[in-house]
Design an enzyme around this catalytic site. Structure first.
Site, short mmCIF file in Angstrom:
data_model
loop_
_atom_site.label_atom_id
_atom_site.label_comp_id
_atom_site.label_asym_id
_atom_site.label_seq_id
_atom_site.Cartn_x
_atom_site.Cartn_y
_atom_site.Cartn_z
CG ASP A 131 -1.89 1.14 1.24
OD1 ASP A 131 -1.44 2.31 1.26
OD2 ASP A 131 -3.10 0.88 1.23
CG ASP A 149 -1.02 6.77 -13.47
OD1 ASP A 149 -2.13 7.32 -13.36
OD2 ASP A 149 -0.66 6.16 -14.48
#
Length: 262
Positions: A131, A149
């Site tokens: 994460d 992104d």
């Protein structure tokens, strides 16, 4: 929810929480000479030309490469979101002296890396399953360029568009490091996201919008590098191969003009 490349025109959203959205498994679709990564039939997450797998097929990816105007030879590039690996492959091929780390939360996306010809991990390239919000927390001075992104089918996960995350991005950059973020212009909270970036980076930032008024690419700098007048010259640095420069040049002209107006 996974963090990866969006299509040029999906409905952007900064998701309230990852737990509130059921994850969608990625799949690959081929059409003629293109191969695309999807989470649903209507949304393309990433697209590759099978004739030129390292080329940047979507305009927003070429816009994100605008950092080479200011930092043409970064030692370390950190990317959030693998998707089909478009940016990762381009940087790996053409920025041959750069070390590249890509953070991707979804193992199913990583499992498709061979389908998109993403390079194997080696001494200057690696993909990390993590994460990104956790991965960057507490990290300092590790990257010259940070590319965000990180999209899923429902948009940007909430943890990746928070003020706290952008503060962590600031700390992760070295002096004069550049943050590049892909947003979607039509999101109702777009201006709020820019304010969150500005809270960490101050006035050293500018925004470039694509011709379709869909993607917003934001450049923010830890320092004053964005004000360097040399960036307006649009002269190919020795570190950028001619092939890469030809691909990027039309987009770099737009970025240079936009920067002059900021």
């Amino acid at each position: 929810m996974s963090h990866r490349n969006p299509s040029p025109s999906p409905p952007d959203a900064c998701a309230p929480s990852e737990a509130s959205v059921l994850p969608l498994r990625p799949f690959v679709q081929e059409s003629g000479t293109t191969r695309a990564l999807h989470f649903s039939e209507k949304v393309i997450q990433s697209r590759m030309s099978t004739l030129n797998p390292d080329a940047l097929d979507l305009e927003y990816t070429r816009m994100m490469m605008g950092f080479v105007l200011f930092t043409p030879a970064p030692a370390d590039i950190l990317m959030v979101g693998l998707g089909g690996g478009s940016l990762a492959k381009f940087c790996y091929r053409y920025l041959a002296r750069s070390r590249i780390e890509v953070v991707e939360i979804d193992p199913d996306v990583i499992a498709l890396r061979d389908a998109f010809l993403v390079p194997r991990d080696d001494d200057r390239f690696r993909v990390v399953q993590a994460d990104a919000a956790d991965h960057l927390r507490g990290v300092q001075d590790v990257a010259d360029v940070l590319l965000l992104d990180g999209f899923g089918d429902a948009g940007i996960p909430g943890a990746l568009c928070s003020a706290e995350f952008y503060a962590d991005c600031y700390e992760a950059l070295r002096d004069d490091g550049i943050l590049v973020i892909n947003f979607h212009l039509n999101h109702p909270d777009h201006r709020e996201y820019l304010d969150r970036v500005r809270a960490s980076f101050g006035s050293s930032m500018f925004e470039v919008v694509d011709d379709d008024m869909t993607n917003s690419i934001v450049f923010a700098c830890k320092g004053e590098l964005l004000d360097d007048p040399a960036a307006a010259e649009l002269k190919r640095p020795e570190s950028i191969p001619k092939d890469a420069w030809r691909q990027l040049m039309p987009t770099l002209r737009v970025i240079g003009a936009t920067r002059e107006l900021k």
